[in-house]
Write an enzyme that holds these catalytic residues in place. Structure first.
Site, PDB file in Angstrom:
ATOM      1  N   PRO A   9     -33.929  11.685 -29.943  1.00  0.00           N
ATOM      2  CG  PRO A   9     -32.978  12.724 -31.786  1.00  0.00           C
ATOM      3  CD  PRO A   9     -32.814  11.740 -30.513  1.00  0.00           C
ATOM      4  CG  ASN A  10     -38.337  14.255 -32.641  1.00  0.00           C
ATOM      5  OD1 ASN A  10     -38.762  15.252 -32.002  1.00  0.00           O
ATOM      6  ND2 ASN A  10     -37.036  14.295 -33.458  1.00  0.00           N
ATOM      7  NE  ARG A  17     -40.995  11.451 -35.136  1.00  0.00           N
ATOM      8  CZ  ARG A  17     -40.024  10.778 -35.132  1.00  0.00           C
ATOM      9  NH1 ARG A  17     -39.308  10.155 -33.984  1.00  0.00           N
ATOM     10  NH2 ARG A  17     -39.218  10.921 -36.277  1.00  0.00           N
ATOM     11  CE1 TYR A  22     -40.063   6.120 -35.769  1.00  0.00           C
ATOM     12  CE2 TYR A  22     -41.621   8.080 -36.847  1.00  0.00           C
ATOM     13  CZ  TYR A  22     -40.187   7.404 -36.733  1.00  0.00           C
ATOM     14  OH  TYR A  22     -39.081   7.833 -37.231  1.00  0.00           O
ATOM     15  CG  ASN A  71     -34.424   4.157 -31.328  1.00  0.00           C
ATOM     16  OD1 ASN A  71     -33.937   5.248 -32.346  1.00  0.00           O
ATOM     17  ND2 ASN A  71     -35.625   3.790 -31.674  1.00  0.00           N
ATOM     18  CB  ALA A  74     -32.675  12.090 -36.088  1.00  0.00           C
ATOM     19  CD  GLU A  95     -27.490   1.410 -34.972  1.00  0.00           C
ATOM     20  OE1 GLU A  95     -28.180   2.209 -36.024  1.00  0.00           O
ATOM     21  OE2 GLU A  95     -26.565   0.851 -35.469  1.00  0.00           O
ATOM     22  CG  HIS A  97     -32.882   2.407 -36.144  1.00  0.00           C
ATOM     23  ND1 HIS A  97     -32.718   3.556 -35.758  1.00  0.00           N
ATOM     24  CD2 HIS A  97     -31.626   1.913 -36.226  1.00  0.00           C
ATOM     25  CE1 HIS A  97     -31.676   3.903 -35.621  1.00  0.00           C
ATOM     26  NE2 HIS A  97     -30.814   2.676 -35.892  1.00  0.00           N
ATOM     27  NE  ARG A 104     -38.541   6.764 -41.911  1.00  0.00           N
ATOM     28  CZ  ARG A 104     -38.596   7.261 -40.955  1.00  0.00           C
ATOM     29  NH1 ARG A 104     -38.076   6.709 -39.551  1.00  0.00           N
ATOM     30  NH2 ARG A 104     -38.990   8.436 -40.567  1.00  0.00           N
ATOM     31  NE  ARG A 108     -35.621   9.174 -41.824  1.00  0.00           N
ATOM     32  CZ  ARG A 108     -35.583   9.975 -40.685  1.00  0.00           C
ATOM     33  NH1 ARG A 108     -35.134   9.638 -39.603  1.00  0.00           N
ATOM     34  NH2 ARG A 108     -36.696  11.216 -40.726  1.00  0.00           N
TER      35      ARG A 108
END
Length: 137
Positions: A9-10, A17, A22, A71, A74, A95, A97, A104, A108
């Site tokens: 998501p996102n 964003r 990012y 990835n 969230a 995985e 990120h 953060r 998370r």
């Protein structure tokens, strides 16, 4: 070699964003560059904001691809279902990120993906995807 990048998501908003976290590049632009840099690899890409679609894609590719770069964004911190999907397949999963999740918010710091992934790469911006790809070569 067949590798798929699955984004959660996102991540469709990369380049727009929170650029301080990012960066300014869209994922589509980055993906084009990555494909050009590694022409011998058949790279596919899938993005969804919907947890079930991500699980479906993991199951669809998890027995026939040589690698999955995941990835789950969230959902990393909330989805037992995605973690279980990674555990259920035979294709290796890295995985990824973009940001350093440990720098953060504390929520998370938990990942339901990590215990089932073959490796984890975090905090190197979009370069994290290339580092994951290199782990398969």
């Amino acid at each position: 070699m067949n590798i798929i990048i699955i984004n959660g998501p996102n991540l469709n908003l990369l380049g727009k964003r929170e650029p301080e976290v990012y960066g300014n590049q869209s994922f589509e632009s980055y993906f084009r560059d990555l494909k050009q840099k590694y022409p011998s690899v058949n790279l596919d890409y899938f993005q969804s904001n919907i947890e079930g679609e991500i699980i479906d894609k993991i199951q669809e590719t998890g027995f026939s691809y040589d690698g999955i770069i995941l990835n789950s964004a969230a959902y990393t911190h909330t989805s037992v279902g995605i973690g279980d999907a990674v555990k259920a397949i035979t294709t290796p999963v890295i995985e990824v990120h973009i940001s350093n999740t440990f720098s953060r918010e504390s929520f998370r710091h938990q990942s339901f993906i990590s215990p089932n992934a073959n490796g984890i790469i975090i905090g190197f911006g979009l370069k994290s995807y290339e580092l994951a790809l290199l782990s398969f070569l």
